[in-house]
Design a protein around this motif. Structure first.
Motif, PDB file in Angstrom:
ATOM      1  N   LEU B 229       0.817 -68.606  25.149  1.00  0.00           N
ATOM      2  CA  LEU B 229      -0.023 -69.432  24.288  1.00  0.00           C
ATOM      3  C   LEU B 229       0.751 -69.888  23.058  1.00  0.00           C
ATOM      4  O   LEU B 229       0.652 -71.050  22.627  1.00  0.00           O
ATOM      5  CB  LEU B 229      -1.268 -68.648  23.859  1.00  0.00           C
ATOM      6  N   ALA B 230       1.535 -68.979  22.499  1.00  0.00           N
ATOM      7  CA  ALA B 230       2.304 -69.339  21.308  1.00  0.00           C
ATOM      8  C   ALA B 230       3.332 -70.412  21.650  1.00  0.00           C
ATOM      9  O   ALA B 230       3.580 -71.332  20.858  1.00  0.00           O
ATOM     10  CB  ALA B 230       2.987 -68.095  20.744  1.00  0.00           C
ATOM     11  N   ALA B 231       3.923 -70.313  22.837  1.00  0.00           N
ATOM     12  CA  ALA B 231       4.890 -71.337  23.253  1.00  0.00           C
ATOM     13  C   ALA B 231       4.217 -72.710  23.274  1.00  0.00           C
ATOM     14  O   ALA B 231       4.809 -73.708  22.847  1.00  0.00           O
ATOM     15  CB  ALA B 231       5.451 -70.992  24.633  1.00  0.00           C
ATOM     16  N   GLU B 232       2.980 -72.739  23.737  1.00  0.00           N
ATOM     17  CA  GLU B 232       2.245 -74.011  23.751  1.00  0.00           C
ATOM     18  C   GLU B 232       2.059 -74.540  22.336  1.00  0.00           C
ATOM     19  O   GLU B 232       2.285 -75.728  22.063  1.00  0.00           O
ATOM     20  CB  GLU B 232       0.871 -73.811  24.399  1.00  0.00           C
ATOM     21  N   LEU B 233       1.669 -73.647  21.431  1.00  0.00           N
ATOM     22  CA  LEU B 233       1.440 -74.080  20.048  1.00  0.00           C
ATOM     23  C   LEU B 233       2.729 -74.624  19.434  1.00  0.00           C
ATOM     24  O   LEU B 233       2.730 -75.653  18.746  1.00  0.00           O
ATOM     25  CB  LEU B 233       0.925 -72.914  19.191  1.00  0.00           C
ATOM     26  N   LEU B 234       3.826 -73.936  19.702  1.00  0.00           N
ATOM     27  CA  LEU B 234       5.094 -74.336  19.098  1.00  0.00           C
ATOM     28  C   LEU B 234       5.590 -75.657  19.675  1.00  0.00           C
ATOM     29  O   LEU B 234       6.416 -76.341  19.052  1.00  0.00           O
ATOM     30  CB  LEU B 234       6.136 -73.225  19.309  1.00  0.00           C
ATOM     31  N   ALA B 235       5.112 -75.991  20.852  1.00  0.00           N
ATOM     32  CA  ALA B 235       5.529 -77.245  21.478  1.00  0.00           C
ATOM     33  C   ALA B 235       4.651 -78.417  21.061  1.00  0.00           C
ATOM     34  O   ALA B 235       4.882 -79.552  21.475  1.00  0.00           O
ATOM     35  CB  ALA B 235       5.514 -77.089  23.001  1.00  0.00           C
ATOM     36  N   GLU B 236       3.647 -78.158  20.254  1.00  0.00           N
ATOM     37  CA  GLU B 236       2.785 -79.233  19.761  1.00  0.00           C
ATOM     38  C   GLU B 236       3.602 -80.207  18.908  1.00  0.00           C
ATOM     39  O   GLU B 236       4.571 -79.796  18.264  1.00  0.00           O
ATOM     40  CB  GLU B 236       1.659 -78.637  18.898  1.00  0.00           C
ATOM     41  N   PRO B 237       3.185 -81.455  18.872  1.00  0.00           N
ATOM     42  CA  PRO B 237       3.889 -82.411  18.009  1.00  0.00           C
ATOM     43  C   PRO B 237       3.867 -81.977  16.540  1.00  0.00           C
ATOM     44  O   PRO B 237       4.851 -82.141  15.822  1.00  0.00           O
ATOM     45  CB  PRO B 237       3.124 -83.718  18.206  1.00  0.00           C
ATOM     46  N   HIS B 238       2.777 -81.442  16.107  1.00  0.00           N
ATOM     47  CA  HIS B 238       2.700 -80.920  14.734  1.00  0.00           C
ATOM     48  C   HIS B 238       2.387 -79.435  14.793  1.00  0.00           C
ATOM     49  O   HIS B 238       1.237 -79.028  14.661  1.00  0.00           O
ATOM     50  CB  HIS B 238       1.617 -81.645  13.925  1.00  0.00           C
ATOM     51  N   PRO B 239       3.398 -78.630  15.018  1.00  0.00           N
ATOM     52  CA  PRO B 239       3.160 -77.199  15.245  1.00  0.00           C
ATOM     53  C   PRO B 239       2.688 -76.503  13.981  1.00  0.00           C
ATOM     54  O   PRO B 239       2.917 -76.987  12.869  1.00  0.00           O
ATOM     55  CB  PRO B 239       4.528 -76.681  15.671  1.00  0.00           C
ATOM     56  N   PRO B 240       2.040 -75.366  14.144  1.00  0.00           N
ATOM     57  CA  PRO B 240       1.582 -74.586  12.990  1.00  0.00           C
ATOM     58  C   PRO B 240       2.763 -73.930  12.279  1.00  0.00           C
ATOM     59  O   PRO B 240       3.811 -73.718  12.874  1.00  0.00           O
ATOM     60  CB  PRO B 240       0.675 -73.529  13.615  1.00  0.00           C
ATOM     61  N   THR B 241       2.564 -73.622  11.004  1.00  0.00           N
ATOM     62  CA  THR B 241       3.577 -72.845  10.282  1.00  0.00           C
ATOM     63  C   THR B 241       3.201 -71.367  10.250  1.00  0.00           C
ATOM     64  O   THR B 241       3.945 -70.537   9.756  1.00  0.00           O
ATOM     65  CB  THR B 241       3.720 -73.331   8.827  1.00  0.00           C
ATOM     66  N   ALA B 242       2.003 -71.063  10.763  1.00  0.00           N
ATOM     67  CA  ALA B 242       1.555 -69.674  10.799  1.00  0.00           C
ATOM     68  C   ALA B 242       0.583 -69.512  11.969  1.00  0.00           C
ATOM     69  O   ALA B 242      -0.116 -70.458  12.346  1.00  0.00           O
ATOM     70  CB  ALA B 242       0.862 -69.282   9.499  1.00  0.00           C
ATOM     71  N   ILE B 243       0.572 -68.334  12.522  1.00  0.00           N
ATOM     72  CA  ILE B 243      -0.356 -68.044  13.628  1.00  0.00           C
ATOM     73  C   ILE B 243      -1.078 -66.732  13.357  1.00  0.00           C
ATOM     74  O   ILE B 243      -0.453 -65.716  13.019  1.00  0.00           O
ATOM     75  CB  ILE B 243       0.387 -67.959  14.984  1.00  0.00           C
ATOM     76  N   PHE B 244      -2.380 -66.801  13.480  1.00  0.00           N
ATOM     77  CA  PHE B 244      -3.206 -65.589  13.409  1.00  0.00           C
ATOM     78  C   PHE B 244      -3.579 -65.216  14.842  1.00  0.00           C
ATOM     79  O   PHE B 244      -4.297 -65.943  15.508  1.00  0.00           O
ATOM     80  CB  PHE B 244      -4.459 -65.880  12.572  1.00  0.00           C
ATOM     81  N   ALA B 245      -3.055 -64.100  15.308  1.00  0.00           N
ATOM     82  CA  ALA B 245      -3.384 -63.617  16.648  1.00  0.00           C
ATOM     83  C   ALA B 245      -4.450 -62.541  16.495  1.00  0.00           C
ATOM     84  O   ALA B 245      -4.295 -61.633  15.673  1.00  0.00           O
ATOM     85  CB  ALA B 245      -2.152 -63.050  17.334  1.00  0.00           C
ATOM     86  N   SER B 246      -5.494 -62.622  17.267  1.00  0.00           N
ATOM     87  CA  SER B 246      -6.625 -61.728  17.032  1.00  0.00           C
ATOM     88  C   SER B 246      -6.423 -60.337  17.631  1.00  0.00           C
ATOM     89  O   SER B 246      -7.350 -59.540  17.682  1.00  0.00           O
ATOM     90  CB  SER B 246      -7.919 -62.350  17.538  1.00  0.00           C
TER      91      SER B 246
END
Lengths: 349, 349
Positions: B229-246
């Motif tokens: 899932l994180a790989a998907e987020l990082l591949a976004e055109p505008h990726p997040p600078t932080a991730i909260f994993a539950s």
DNA sequence: GATCGCCGTGGAAGCGGTTCCACGACTGCG
DNA sequence: CGCAGTCGTGGAACCGCTTCCACGGCGATC
């Protein structure tokens, strides 16, 4: 709660017949069986396990004696146990052992099939007397990761594992290799790591390396103990360039102690553990993998086989070990002066 | 195996008297009691738990329903359970749940005191119908980390936890914050992380940040899912600078994915988890600590109180949460161009 | 000194199943 | 057509304990 008598009354049969239906006896006419089954359905009847157990002389339960959460490795084994039990009709009762007294109490409390139909003991040795008593009482026992005579046993060749780990370090050029284990006279009677130490000593001898007693330390299999013991080793006048910790838990402590001392792994110190618990792959620890999950699973399978009236011979099942090289071991640092390594340790205490 | 009748014969008393001695009844003369006790000693007699259970209508056993080894957090809770049970007279039977079917089977299999005297359910919601049935059958139930009505419950304020985690990231200047949780429609019916997501959304709203649906992903609570899932987020055109994993398990996966992408934590990406399992302290993961051990222990204590005839009211016990800042969170990178961060990601797929 | 409790105790009736034994009905054989 | 054997079934005994009930013996009461 409906009883078997209620079912019998509803179906218009005797309770013996209901019992036969319940237990899949073939000597029941199909029409009768159908009547009984629909009465069971109607009343939402479930047999009382206590009554059934009392009558049949067994309780459909497997006891697992385990030094519970002291070792992450025990958890891995338990996972295997649970998976092996899945689909069987047996319940799993857990006897948590946190002290030698616990162990003896639990084992003594099993006197027959009324408490557990079979017993699986993890990592704890069981006295021959208890083994004989249980066998005589018709309670099969299987030992995992512990010695015992006359019962099936699942083990790994810890001595070979100790050899493999040490040989890996020797092959990398290390000549001052520390060892961390637990006290051979520990009250639980764990023996596995004694064998690992024996393997370590053998390889040293084979390689013509001296045994330096001051590089061998004992403590419990947890991170804090590993940390403290490793700190002692690193404070030696001639510290080791590599440490073999006989459990991953202790190895984690070695890693911490190295950091405390301002040293880098594997540049300044190589570290190898034993077990390959889940954590080790995250941390990148080089270790000797033993099949924990599989050992628990095999133990249960042997126990179930014994219970199925297919008593396995008291074989010793040896599971394979495997060296897993990750990133905490590297070639020994070159040095002309044997004290060389002590120089960068400015902030070691 | 000697029975109570044997003891009675040896002591020259009736079996009723032996039973009274066994159960500590005061209406036995001291001299008689002594005779009985010595006969018990002599014969090494132990009462048959099955017979005792059948007769008394309870089995001295506590059932624990647990999604067993899918979550490291379950283990921590189980440790608490085991510790709370230590010294009590109850056995612990484990019902391992690896599928929703499992859960329902196990809960349905408890119909009265013949299988378990009380039930502790971890992390799994129980249908009100089942709760009522069990209560009616005299089997007290305590829920830990799961909702349910009419029974004592031990929970944490997951919504507040979600807020704390997200606020921490917002305070560090992050404005593009991804969220990883599990599917709200998961078949087990876990609900805790839904609340964490709600907290996340609330903080975003309070901070005036837009909710970017593409930064919210769902998957199981394990490392591999977190990684994917994180790989998907990082591949976004505008990726997040932080991730909260539950969960910390997913957060571990985020760490792995970050490394896969050639990024550094926390320089390029801040990561915060939830749970504070043992592993997290080793890895240095910033997380929201919930008292796992204590929750299991409190659950057992409530259950034992209920069994001791001191039925606790169906209170919701909320355990405190705590932000644990370690080394995976840092101030958001400065940037004029929102695509700035995508530059160093040369080897991301 | 007889009566009334109470105390301590033995014995029996459950608890809810399993299993053995006995028995009636049916089949098949001589 | 009678008899032995089989099949399906009901009923009772039993598993080992708890608990209730009844009863004998004793001290207190009047």
């Amino acid at each position: 709660m409906p009883t078997i008598a209620d079912v019998a009354a509803h179906a218009g049969v005797g309770q013996g017949t209901v019992s036969r239906v319940l237990n899949g006896s073939p000597k029941v006419r199909d029409a009768t069986r159908a009547r009984v089954l629909s009465a069971i359905e109607l009343l939402d009847y479930r047999p009382n396990p206590l009554a059934r157990g009392l009558s049949r002389g067994r309780c459909q339960t497997l006891g697992v004696v385990v030094p519970f959460f002291t070792h992450a490795s025990a958890i891995e084994r338990l996972r295997g146990v649970a998976s092996g039990l899945d689909g069987s009709r047996y319940d799993l009762v857990l006897f948590n052992v946190e002290s030698p007294v616990h162990r003896d109490e639990h084992i003594a409390s099993i006197t027959g099939r009324d408490r557990a139909d079979g017993l699986l003991v993890l990592s704890l040795p069981v006295a021959d007397r208890d083994l004989q008593r249980l066998t005589a009482a018709g309670v099969p026992v299987v030992l995992v990761d512990a010695p015992g005579t006359g019962v099936p046993t699942v083990v790994t060749d810890d001595r070979a594992g100790g050899r493999v780990a040490t040989q890996h370090l020797v092959d990398l050029g290390h000549r001052a290799i520390g060892y961390l284990g637990h006290d051979p006279s520990n009250p639980f009677g764990f023996t596995a790591t004694d064998d690992r130490e024996a393997g370590y000593l053998e390889v040293l001898a084979d390689a013509g390396l001296p045994v330096r007693r001051e590089l061998i330390r004992y403590g419990p299999h947890d991170r804090e103990a590993g940390r403290a013991l490793a700190a002692e080793l690193l404070a030696e006048p001639h510290p080791p360039t590599a440490i073999f910790a006989s459990s991953d838990a202790q190895a984690m402590g070695v890693l911490a102690a190295t950091e405390d001392a301002g040293l880098r792994v594997p540049r300044d110190l190589s570290v190898i553990g034993f077990d390959d618990v889940e954590l080790s792959s995250y941390v990148g620890l080089t270790t000797v993998r033993q099949p924990l999950f599989e050992s628990g699973r095999l133990g249960v399978e042997l126990l179930l086989a014994a219970l199925a009236g297919d008593p396995p011979p008291p074989t010793v099942h040896a599971l394979p070990l495997e060296l897993v090289v990750r990133s905490t071991t590297a070639p020994a640092p070159r040095r002309h002066d044997p004290n060389h390594i002590s120089q960068p340790r400015g902030n070691a205490r």
